[in-house]
Design an enzyme around this catalytic site. Sequence first.
Site, PDB file in Angstrom:
ATOM      1  N   HIS A 263       0.846  -1.189   0.000  1.00  0.00           N
ATOM      2  CA  HIS A 263       0.000   0.000   0.000  1.00  0.00           C
ATOM      3  C   HIS A 263       0.880   1.238   0.000  1.00  0.00           C
ATOM      4  O   HIS A 263       1.917   1.258   0.668  1.00  0.00           O
ATOM      5  CB  HIS A 263      -0.912   0.006   1.242  1.00  0.00           C
ATOM      6  CG  HIS A 263      -2.098   0.891   1.097  1.00  0.00           C
ATOM      7  ND1 HIS A 263      -2.017   2.254   1.289  1.00  0.00           N
ATOM      8  CD2 HIS A 263      -3.383   0.630   0.765  1.00  0.00           C
ATOM      9  CE1 HIS A 263      -3.213   2.774   1.085  1.00  0.00           C
ATOM     10  NE2 HIS A 263      -4.063   1.824   0.759  1.00  0.00           N
ATOM     11  N   ASP A 321      -7.787  -5.106  -0.063  1.00  0.00           N
ATOM     12  CA  ASP A 321      -8.288  -5.992  -1.113  1.00  0.00           C
ATOM     13  C   ASP A 321      -7.977  -7.463  -0.852  1.00  0.00           C
ATOM     14  O   ASP A 321      -8.606  -8.339  -1.428  1.00  0.00           O
ATOM     15  CB  ASP A 321      -7.689  -5.586  -2.468  1.00  0.00           C
ATOM     16  CG  ASP A 321      -8.243  -4.254  -2.932  1.00  0.00           C
ATOM     17  OD1 ASP A 321      -9.425  -3.996  -2.670  1.00  0.00           O
ATOM     18  OD2 ASP A 321      -7.491  -3.474  -3.536  1.00  0.00           O
TER      19      ASP A 321
HETATM   20  N1  ACO Z   1       4.118  -7.657  -4.591  1.00  0.00           N
HETATM   21  C1  ACO Z   1       5.444  -7.670  -4.829  1.00  0.00           C
HETATM   22  N2  ACO Z   1       6.228  -6.576  -4.727  1.00  0.00           N
HETATM   23  C2  ACO Z   1       5.638  -5.431  -4.383  1.00  0.00           C
HETATM   24  C3  ACO Z   1       4.262  -5.350  -4.116  1.00  0.00           C
HETATM   25  C4  ACO Z   1       3.499  -6.529  -4.227  1.00  0.00           C
HETATM   26  N3  ACO Z   1       2.186  -6.535  -4.018  1.00  0.00           N
HETATM   27  N4  ACO Z   1       3.952  -4.076  -3.789  1.00  0.00           N
HETATM   28  C5  ACO Z   1       5.083  -3.378  -3.855  1.00  0.00           C
HETATM   29  N5  ACO Z   1       6.096  -4.191  -4.228  1.00  0.00           N
HETATM   30  C6  ACO Z   1       7.499  -3.832  -4.392  1.00  0.00           C
HETATM   31  C7  ACO Z   1       7.752  -3.239  -5.770  1.00  0.00           C
HETATM   32  O1  ACO Z   1       8.040  -4.223  -6.723  1.00  0.00           O
HETATM   33  C8  ACO Z   1       8.925  -2.346  -5.485  1.00  0.00           C
HETATM   34  O2  ACO Z   1      10.080  -3.148  -5.382  1.00  0.00           O
HETATM   35  P1  ACO Z   1      11.485  -2.649  -5.975  1.00  0.00           P
HETATM   36  O3  ACO Z   1      11.797  -1.396  -5.212  1.00  0.00           O
HETATM   37  O4  ACO Z   1      12.378  -3.794  -5.681  1.00  0.00           O
HETATM   38  O5  ACO Z   1      11.263  -2.390  -7.439  1.00  0.00           O
HETATM   39  C9  ACO Z   1       8.647  -1.823  -4.077  1.00  0.00           C
HETATM   40  O6  ACO Z   1       7.799  -2.796  -3.468  1.00  0.00           O
HETATM   41  C10 ACO Z   1       7.945  -0.478  -4.052  1.00  0.00           C
HETATM   42  O7  ACO Z   1       6.856  -0.530  -4.957  1.00  0.00           O
HETATM   43  P2  ACO Z   1       6.091   0.775  -5.444  1.00  0.00           P
HETATM   44  O8  ACO Z   1       5.208   0.398  -6.594  1.00  0.00           O
HETATM   45  O9  ACO Z   1       7.023   1.910  -5.627  1.00  0.00           O
HETATM   46  O10 ACO Z   1       5.293   1.110  -4.151  1.00  0.00           O
HETATM   47  P3  ACO Z   1       3.953   1.915  -4.073  1.00  0.00           P
HETATM   48  O11 ACO Z   1       3.935   2.577  -2.784  1.00  0.00           O
HETATM   49  O12 ACO Z   1       3.676   2.748  -5.262  1.00  0.00           O
HETATM   50  O13 ACO Z   1       2.967   0.643  -4.109  1.00  0.00           O
HETATM   51  C11 ACO Z   1       0.977  -0.397  -4.597  1.00  0.00           C
HETATM   52  C12 ACO Z   1       1.688   0.625  -3.739  1.00  0.00           C
HETATM   53  C13 ACO Z   1       0.826   0.158  -6.031  1.00  0.00           C
HETATM   54  C14 ACO Z   1      -0.406  -0.617  -4.037  1.00  0.00           C
HETATM   55  C15 ACO Z   1       1.770  -1.724  -4.648  1.00  0.00           C
HETATM   56  O14 ACO Z   1       2.005  -2.194  -3.349  1.00  0.00           O
HETATM   57  C16 ACO Z   1       1.102  -2.797  -5.499  1.00  0.00           C
HETATM   58  O15 ACO Z   1       1.240  -2.781  -6.721  1.00  0.00           O
HETATM   59  N6  ACO Z   1       0.338  -3.736  -4.846  1.00  0.00           N
HETATM   60  C17 ACO Z   1      -0.340  -4.771  -5.562  1.00  0.00           C
HETATM   61  C18 ACO Z   1      -1.654  -4.219  -6.123  1.00  0.00           C
HETATM   62  C19 ACO Z   1      -2.641  -3.935  -5.012  1.00  0.00           C
HETATM   63  O16 ACO Z   1      -2.851  -4.715  -4.100  1.00  0.00           O
HETATM   64  N7  ACO Z   1      -3.307  -2.772  -5.133  1.00  0.00           N
HETATM   65  C20 ACO Z   1      -4.326  -2.332  -4.190  1.00  0.00           C
HETATM   66  C21 ACO Z   1      -3.820  -1.256  -3.296  1.00  0.00           C
HETATM   67  S1  ACO Z   1      -4.984  -0.856  -2.027  1.00  0.00           S
HETATM   68  C22 ACO Z   1      -6.181   0.002  -2.785  1.00  0.00           C
HETATM   69  O17 ACO Z   1      -5.962   0.716  -3.732  1.00  0.00           O
HETATM   70  C23 ACO Z   1      -7.506  -0.110  -2.295  1.00  0.00           C
END
Ligand code: ACO
Length: 391
Positions: A263, A321
């Site tokens: 998140h 979620d």
């Molecule tokens: N699985 C694996 N790796 C992850 C995940 C995940 N679910 N979430 C983040 N990471 C990793 C990324 O790959 C990244 O790694 P790196 O630095 O080695 O490249 C690091 O964590 C940071 O990721 P960002 O995308 O920069 O983090 P951000 O704060 O933007 O992420 C997000 C938030 C988009 C929700 C992300 O955690 C994600 O994509 N989750 C999966 C989709 C999801 O569950 N979305 C619902 C969010 S809640 C809502 O909107 C109601």
Amino acid sequence: MATTGLVVDRGLEGVVVGSTLLSNVEGQIGRLTYRGYDIDDLAPNATFEEVTHLLLYGHLPTAEELESLKREIGARRMIPEPLINSMQRVPKTAWPMDVLRTVTSGLALFSPVNQRGEHVSDVHSAIELIAKMPTILAAWDRIRRGLEPIEPRTDLSHAANFLYMRTGKVPSDIEEDALDTYFVLLADHSYNASTFSARVTASTRSDIYAAITAALATLEGDLHGGAASAAFNTLLEVGTKDRAETYVREVLARGERIMGMGHREYKVRDPRARHLEAMAKQLSAYRGDSRWYDIARSLEDASNKVLQEEKPGKKIYANVDFYTAPVLADLAIAGDEFTCLFACARTAGWTAHVLEQLSDNRLIRPQATYVGPAPGPFVPISDRRAQAIGA
Ligand code: ACO
């Protein structure tokens, strides 16, 4: 390359773009409050209708105020016949979020306009949208299964009426309570992407129907509300609880993400996940089948373990979620409708944000750093030579 000297903040991470009285996300400690009330107190003690009153009117309702709101929601549930008819002509394979977004936008066609063609954006149009969205979704669920839509009832709660419109049966208290709790937990979440979208749209003095349509479009992506449906696909792909760790390792090895984990704001487990997990456990006991809960539980454990190893220090934990998937699956809701359910709950927050935006409006219009070519002479068409796309 031209630059303006502005600081570029991709994703607006940590950027404060406005203020709100509606909800507060404290991501470091995992606390979510609506107008000062902790969701840990609201989830077990307040209904979605009470929370809707809190968000739209600024305070928890008295018994009379609650009755009045319930009456208004009940009275506004029916959707115009032409919209039902138009859904009958949509291909049965249409994605439910596309149907929900399109038909919700269509509600504006049946809402009165003033001489300048504007719809009224007030608390009653907010209640109208909150009341009608579940009717659209339940009608589409039946239409695509070749069944006639069931008319909403005025005497049931928001949660019970939705489940009733899908099957024609009044749900049990446990089922009603589970969906009601889900609606409470998803009702608002500060300036998330879809809410921000709604506020940007409202800030142009567009109306509440347009703003909620924009929010629906923004919710759909799987980095936001689309993750709810994607998380259910994950449960299907994992298949059995003993495959969870292998699955997580395979996903990460492909450079993909575990849906429902991570998140932007929460750096601890999402506070809503705890309540949803409890609901998933309760529902599986009620149904005598714990398949979805068991897979989700072992998937969360496996994700925590493997993400800790593979991405140490990233603080990626279950979000809202994640346990939405077993809760809604146990309520016999189809996986591709989960994001629509999210929208039904969040319309309370979206509409409250639109009204808050309009009450003290300023056009939201950020800037971008221009990184294209420096100004140059215009090239007449006779002098132009073919170039690679983008060059
Ligand atoms: N699985 C694996 N790796 C992850 C995940 C995940 N679910 N979430 C983040 N990471 C990793 C990324 O790959 C990244 O790694 P790196 O630095 O080695 O490249 C690091 O964590 C940071 O990721 P960002 O995308 O920069 O983090 P951000 O704060 O933007 O992420 C997000 C938030 C988009 C929700 C992300 O955690 C994600 O994509 N989750 C999966 C989709 C999801 O569950 N979305 C619902 C969010 S809640 C809502 O909107 C109601």
